[in-house]
Motif scaffolding. Sequence first.
Motif, PDB file in Angstrom:
ATOM      1  N   MET A  58       2.355   5.338  -7.627  1.00 12.68           N
ATOM      2  CA  MET A  58       1.306   6.083  -8.319  1.00 12.68           C
ATOM      3  C   MET A  58       1.639   7.570  -8.353  1.00 12.68           C
ATOM      4  O   MET A  58       1.404   8.249  -9.356  1.00 12.68           O
ATOM      5  N   ALA A  59       2.215   8.082  -7.243  1.00 16.90           N
ATOM      6  CA  ALA A  59       2.590   9.492  -7.215  1.00 16.90           C
ATOM      7  C   ALA A  59       3.684   9.779  -8.237  1.00 16.90           C
ATOM      8  O   ALA A  59       3.646  10.797  -8.946  1.00 16.90           O
ATOM      9  N   MET A  60       4.658   8.872  -8.347  1.00 17.44           N
ATOM     10  CA  MET A  60       5.726   9.058  -9.330  1.00 17.44           C
ATOM     11  C   MET A  60       5.175   9.005 -10.747  1.00 17.44           C
ATOM     12  O   MET A  60       5.587   9.778 -11.626  1.00 17.44           O
ATOM     13  N   GLN A  61       4.229   8.094 -10.985  1.00 16.31           N
ATOM     14  CA  GLN A  61       3.647   7.991 -12.316  1.00 16.31           C
ATOM     15  C   GLN A  61       2.872   9.258 -12.669  1.00 16.31           C
ATOM     16  O   GLN A  61       2.954   9.760 -13.793  1.00 16.31           O
ATOM     17  N   GLU A  79       0.828  -1.202   0.000  1.00 11.79           N
ATOM     18  CA  GLU A  79       0.000   0.000   0.000  1.00 11.79           C
ATOM     19  C   GLU A  79       0.865   1.257   0.000  1.00 11.79           C
ATOM     20  O   GLU A  79       0.632   2.182  -0.768  1.00 11.79           O
ATOM     21  N   GLU A  80       1.899   1.306   0.879  1.00 13.04           N
ATOM     22  CA  GLU A  80       2.723   2.508   0.962  1.00 13.04           C
ATOM     23  C   GLU A  80       3.501   2.717  -0.329  1.00 13.04           C
ATOM     24  O   GLU A  80       3.458   3.791  -0.931  1.00 13.04           O
ATOM     25  N   LEU A  81       4.225   1.660  -0.754  1.00  7.97           N
ATOM     26  CA  LEU A  81       5.021   1.802  -1.966  1.00  7.97           C
ATOM     27  C   LEU A  81       4.133   1.930  -3.193  1.00  7.97           C
ATOM     28  O   LEU A  81       4.518   2.546  -4.182  1.00  7.97           O
ATOM     29  N   GLY A  82       2.936   1.316  -3.134  1.00  7.68           N
ATOM     30  CA  GLY A  82       2.009   1.483  -4.249  1.00  7.68           C
ATOM     31  C   GLY A  82       1.597   2.934  -4.404  1.00  7.68           C
ATOM     32  O   GLY A  82       1.533   3.469  -5.515  1.00  7.68           O
TER      33      GLY A  82
END
Length: 255
Positions: free
Chosen positions: A169-172, A162-165
């Motif tokens: 998503m923020a990086m994308q 969840e955290e890294l996901g």
Amino acid sequence: MTSITQRIASLFRIKANKALDKTEDPREVLDYSYEQQREMLQRVRRGVADVATSRKRVELQVSQLRQSAEKLQRQAEQALAAGREDLAREALTRRTAVRAQITDLEVQQASLKEQEEKLTLAAQRLEAKVEAFRTRKETIKATYTAAEAQTSITEAVTGIGEELGDVGMAMQRAQDKTEQLQARAGALDELIASGVLEDATLSAGRDDIQAELERVTAGQDVETELARMKAQLPASSAPAAVEGAGAPKDEEANS
């Protein structure tokens, strides 16, 4: 109406089970179950102690009554020897009542002893089960902890946690926005170059005619620079250019 109520109740149970599954820690549940079993074992042990105490109390009463019966027996003998048959009869009557009490107490004593033995055996069996549960509990807890750690590591490596996901998503989103801004900047540059849009940083009063004049002037500057560069070429390369240029004139003379 009943069917709707049942469906609502079923839906509520499903939602509650899902919520419970998310918040429930199996290790805490196992520890709680173990504590409940230990409390049950303590109650059984207290029951054994209570029965043993009652049995011991009855034993003391039986012992006291037996002493009283022996004393009454001696008193009856003494009274009879003293010629007091009436006292001897009274002592024997009391001794008979005491013996009846002793008989009743001995029955209670036997019953209590049997209960004590059953409870003791049950306590021993329950204690063995509680100990086996404790060992199994610790094994399951260790396995669950290892699986939880392995899952966390795997999610971290694959980025599906969840955290890294959220970070991915923020990086994308940042990358998409950057590409969008780059494309917009390129399109604006093309529109400015074609004259569709004006550059707001240039001086006021500049119009499309002035832009066209600047493009023509820029072309003339290129031609002037090209002529200058040709004039600076070495002399050895000039005849070749002259000879190549004069060949058509000789052919015209011959013709």
